[in-house]
Design an enzyme around this catalytic site. Structure first.
Site, short mmCIF file in Angstrom:
data_model
loop_
_atom_site.label_atom_id
_atom_site.label_comp_id
_atom_site.label_asym_id
_atom_site.label_seq_id
_atom_site.Cartn_x
_atom_site.Cartn_y
_atom_site.Cartn_z
N THR A 139 -3.01 4.72 -11.41
CA THR A 139 -2.72 3.88 -10.35
C THR A 139 -3.63 2.60 -11.06
O THR A 139 -3.24 1.52 -11.19
CB THR A 139 -3.53 4.23 -9.25
OG1 THR A 139 -2.64 5.10 -8.57
CG2 THR A 139 -3.61 2.98 -8.19
N GLY B 269 -5.40 4.46 2.18
CA GLY B 269 -5.48 3.25 3.37
C GLY B 269 -4.89 3.92 4.40
O GLY B 269 -4.40 5.00 4.71
N LYS C 298 -10.53 2.37 -14.48
CA LYS C 298 -10.75 1.13 -14.61
C LYS C 298 -11.11 0.22 -15.62
O LYS C 298 -11.03 -1.02 -16.09
CB LYS C 298 -12.00 0.92 -13.47
CG LYS C 298 -11.72 1.43 -12.08
CD LYS C 298 -10.94 0.31 -11.42
CE LYS C 298 -10.77 0.36 -9.85
NZ LYS C 298 -9.96 -0.50 -9.25
N ASP D 75 0.82 -1.10 0.01
CA ASP D 75 0.01 0.05 -0.13
C ASP D 75 0.83 1.43 -0.01
O ASP D 75 1.88 1.22 0.39
CB ASP D 75 -1.03 -0.08 1.33
CG ASP D 75 -2.15 0.93 1.21
OD1 ASP D 75 -2.18 2.02 0.88
OD2 ASP D 75 -3.28 0.16 1.08
N LEU E 20 -6.15 -4.51 -5.37
CA LEU E 20 -7.33 -3.57 -5.03
C LEU E 20 -6.77 -2.11 -4.88
O LEU E 20 -7.34 -1.40 -4.09
CB LEU E 20 -7.75 -4.24 -3.46
CG LEU E 20 -8.49 -5.32 -3.64
CD1 LEU E 20 -7.68 -6.34 -3.22
CD2 LEU E 20 -9.69 -5.33 -2.88
N TYR F 76 -11.77 7.58 -12.60
CA TYR F 76 -11.87 6.33 -11.99
C TYR F 76 -12.62 5.22 -13.12
O TYR F 76 -12.23 4.37 -13.33
CB TYR F 76 -13.03 6.28 -10.75
CG TYR F 76 -13.09 5.31 -9.93
CD1 TYR F 76 -12.10 4.82 -9.24
CD2 TYR F 76 -14.38 4.84 -9.78
CE1 TYR F 76 -11.97 3.67 -8.46
CE2 TYR F 76 -14.64 3.51 -9.08
CZ TYR F 76 -13.31 2.86 -8.44
OH TYR F 76 -13.58 1.82 -7.64
N THR G 247 -19.82 -1.44 -1.40
CA THR G 247 -19.93 -2.26 -0.44
C THR G 247 -19.58 -1.43 0.88
O THR G 247 -19.25 -0.17 0.69
CB THR G 247 -18.49 -3.10 -0.63
OG1 THR G 247 -18.45 -3.91 -1.86
CG2 THR G 247 -18.30 -4.10 0.57
N ASN H 32 1.43 -3.21 -14.60
CA ASN H 32 2.88 -3.89 -13.81
C ASN H 32 2.53 -5.20 -13.31
O ASN H 32 3.23 -6.12 -13.23
CB ASN H 32 3.06 -2.83 -12.70
CG ASN H 32 3.84 -1.59 -13.18
OD1 ASN H 32 4.76 -1.74 -14.01
ND2 ASN H 32 3.68 -0.48 -12.56
#
Ligand code: UDP
Length: 324
Positions: free
Chosen positions: A97, A43, A154, A38, A78, A150, A180, A104
């Site tokens: 990211t 996070g 994705k 991370d 994640l 985003y 979630t 990667n």
């Protein structure tokens, strides 16, 4: 675990996040050696406080945008800011990211033949013209809007991974995660469940964006993690696979339920609807059912009870946890 036995090694990227940390706990319970990576962009190491006491857990500070040098048989990707407030704070970082992270991981899988379970999102469906959304639906996404960093990031990661599967036979598995919720959600991530629970517990007005008639379906964290692990263990994979709870609620219904369960005296306050906010969202989970026999078990009312209890405790610890 005695001599002669060995543990499978899993890498979880985004390990200090809400979903990542619960997945780490589950994999440790299953007897994996777990490496958690991370960069702590969103996070929080506090989420890994239980895992950190386990000698089979290894935290590594790092960024999926950099080449990865970790040995693992199975990788759960994640790593990405995932709530609108977080992913819009640094859209460039969010997009890169997603896409560079997927690149990667593909590079790593081409070398080591590890399996990749990649967390995509229901946001790939955008503001859907079809409901519930089956995996075959291509979506309705604004490529230049505020959510695009985003959504399109994705979608780009899905493209990259799908090509790697086709060209190099990489074992890449895409799961599309729907809304979630559960314990450890960040207080300030701006999501509807964390906002409503925090507001109700602090007796401040619940912020409803727009009319509150927009709908979402809310999956409890243990159900989601179970789905992700089942996909990871499946012999064969045909995806992508939606993971979410098909029970649908309006934002207004959610507000009512949170007020009831917290016994809060909070009022409701109307706020403008953010741009490109999807009007409906509900997964068709037939594919997950058929492939791995998965479906959510925890009803919203029960999951919210546990979430509220967790928020209550963390808010009582306010000075330490940064609670509101
Ligand atoms: N929402 C709301 N009040 C809040 C936060 C969110 O009414 O304080 C709404 C938001 O506009 C959206 C839904 O709740 O329609 C879910 O928002 P969230 O940010 O949790 O997730 P996403 O939009 O990514 O599904």
């Amino acid at each position: 675990m005695g001599l002669g036995t060995f543990r499978r090694t899993a890498l979880v990227t985004g390990a200090a996040g809400f979903v990542g940390s619960h997945l780490v706990d589950r994999l440790l319970d299953e007897g994996y050696e777990v490496v958690g990576l991370d960069n702590l962009m969103t996070g929080d190491l506090a989420n890994l406080s239980e895992a950190s006491r386990d000698p089979h857990f290894h935290f590594q500070s790092g960024d999926v945008r950099d080449p990865l040098h970790v040995y693992a048989e199975i990788v759960f990707n994640l790593a990405c800011p995932a709530s609108p407030v977080h992913y819009q704070r640094d859209p460039y970082a969010t997009f890169t990211t997603s896409v560079l992270g997927a690149k990667n991981l593909v590079d790593m899988a081409r070398g080591s033949r590890c399996r990749i379970i990649h967390a995509s999102t229901s946001e790939v469906y955008g503001d859907p013209a079809v409901s519930p959304q089956p995996e075959s639906y291509w979506g309705n996404v604004n490529p230049i809007g505020e959510r695009a960093c985003y959504d399109e990031g994705k979608r780009g990661a899905e493209t990259l991974l799908s090509d790697a599967v086709r060209i190099w036979g990489v074992d890449g598995r895409i799961v599309r995660v729907f809304n979630t919720y559960g314990p450890r959600m960040a207080f300030a991530d701006g999501r509807v469940v964390s906002n409503f629970v925090t507001q109700a517990l602090s007796q401040s007005p619940l912020s409803i964006y727009g009319s509150g008639t927009q709908s979402r379906s809310f999956c409890y964290i243990s159900d989601l993690v179970d789905g992700i692990v089942r996909i990871g263990h499946a012999e064969a994979f045909r995806g992508p696979v939606n993971l979410g709870n098909p029970e649908e609620f309006t934002v207004r219904e959610l507000a009512g339920l949170v007020l009831e369960l917290t016994r809060s005296r909070s009022t409701i306050e109307a706020h403008p609807l953010p741009s490109d906010d999807p009007k409906v969202r509900r997964p068709d989970i037939s594919r997950a059912r058929a492939l791995v026999g998965w479906e959510p078990k925890i009803p919203l009312r029960e999951g919210l009870r546990q979430t509220i209890e967790d928020f209550r405790q963390r808010m009582a610890d306010a000075p330490r946890s940064g609670a509101p």
